[in-house]
Design an enzyme around this catalytic site. Structure first.
Site, PDB file in Angstrom:
ATOM      1  N   ALA A  78     -10.967  25.282 -16.463  1.00 26.00           N
ATOM      2  CA  ALA A  78     -10.218  26.086 -15.331  1.00 26.00           C
ATOM      3  C   ALA A  78     -11.621  26.272 -14.467  1.00 26.00           C
ATOM      4  O   ALA A  78     -13.123  26.667 -15.303  1.00 26.00           O
ATOM      5  CB  ALA A  78      -9.841  27.256 -15.457  1.00 26.00           C
ATOM      6  N   GLU A  98      -1.534  19.151 -14.249  1.00 24.12           N
ATOM      7  CA  GLU A  98      -2.076  19.921 -15.186  1.00 24.12           C
ATOM      8  C   GLU A  98      -0.909  21.263 -15.351  1.00 24.12           C
ATOM      9  O   GLU A  98       0.239  21.751 -15.943  1.00 24.12           O
ATOM     10  CB  GLU A  98      -3.062  20.495 -14.617  1.00 24.12           C
ATOM     11  N   LYS A 116     -16.975  30.673 -15.740  1.00 18.61           N
ATOM     12  CA  LYS A 116     -15.708  30.430 -15.184  1.00 18.61           C
ATOM     13  C   LYS A 116     -15.339  32.385 -14.827  1.00 18.61           C
ATOM     14  O   LYS A 116     -14.106  32.314 -14.547  1.00 18.61           O
ATOM     15  CB  LYS A 116     -15.061  29.638 -16.359  1.00 18.61           C
TER      16      LYS A 116
END
Length: 212
Positions: A78, A98, A116
């Site tokens: 991600a 995806e 992230k």
């Protein structure tokens, strides 16, 4: 850190499974680790041409989602993730496939390095895949929603479409915004994974791998 998260995800793979696999540098670590146990699985479904090629180089069978049916597991990275397991994906431009593979899986594990993890999505520009003839139309509609769309020039998705990267969004309700963007005529899909969030986040960090 990415590799540590990928190795942690390998522990969730069971014998005889067909595994859905995402796209990008973190997913590549997972593919490389999966190659070491490839005799344990029946194959993989790839979310991009690049992923399919990497799997084939490792001798892992690449299968068609139309033939496999629902998958027990999908593993992907991600660009941003929250503690609610909502994600922004699509920095590599593979967001549509995806999202398709994620929708077909029973369990979605997101692997990433700890940088992230964010409180609110939107600092990373939100990718939106658009049919080329609708680029300006969709861009105007996105401006009305408060975003600043930038055409990712020179890039074409595996589906033959273009990407608008939307800047300056403070995404307080990702489920609602995901639906709003997907309903714009000309939009194929957008990089918010909130209506179907990850089931498990694995973050590699200096202290090891943490899960959410």
């Amino acid at each position: 850190m990415k590799k540590a998260a990928a190795l942690a995800a390998i522990e969730h793979v069971q014998s005889g499974w067909v595994v859905g696999i995402g796209t990008g540098s973190t997913a590549n670590h997972f593919i490389d680790a999966l190659a070491r146990i490839k005799g344990k699985i029946d194959g993989a479904v790839a979310s991009s041409n690049a992923t399919a090629e990497r799997l084939k180089k490792h001798g892992i069978a690449v299968l068609d989602l139309n033939a496999t049916g629902d998958l027990p597991l999908y593993v992907d990275g991600a660009d941003e993730a929250t503690r609610h397991r909502h994600l922004i994906k699509g920095g590599g431009g593979a967001l549509t496939r995806e999202k398709i593979v994620a929708a077909a899986c029973k369990k979605f594990i997101c692997i990433a390095d700890e940088s992230k993890l964010v409180d609110t999505l939107g600092k990373f520009p939100l990718p939106v895949e658009v049919v080329p003839m609708a680029r300006s139309l969709v861009a105007r509609k996105i401006v009305e929603l408060g975003g600043d769309p930038v055409w990712r020039q020179g890039f074409t998705t595996d589906n033959g479409n273009i990407i608008l990267d939307v800047h300056n969004l403070n995404i307080l309700n990702p489920v609602e915004l995901e639906g709003q963007l997907d309903h714009l005529t000309g939009v194929v899909t957008n990089g918010l994974f909130a209506r179907r969030p990850a089931d498990l986040l694995l973050f590699g960090g200096s202290q090891g791998v943490r899960s959410i």
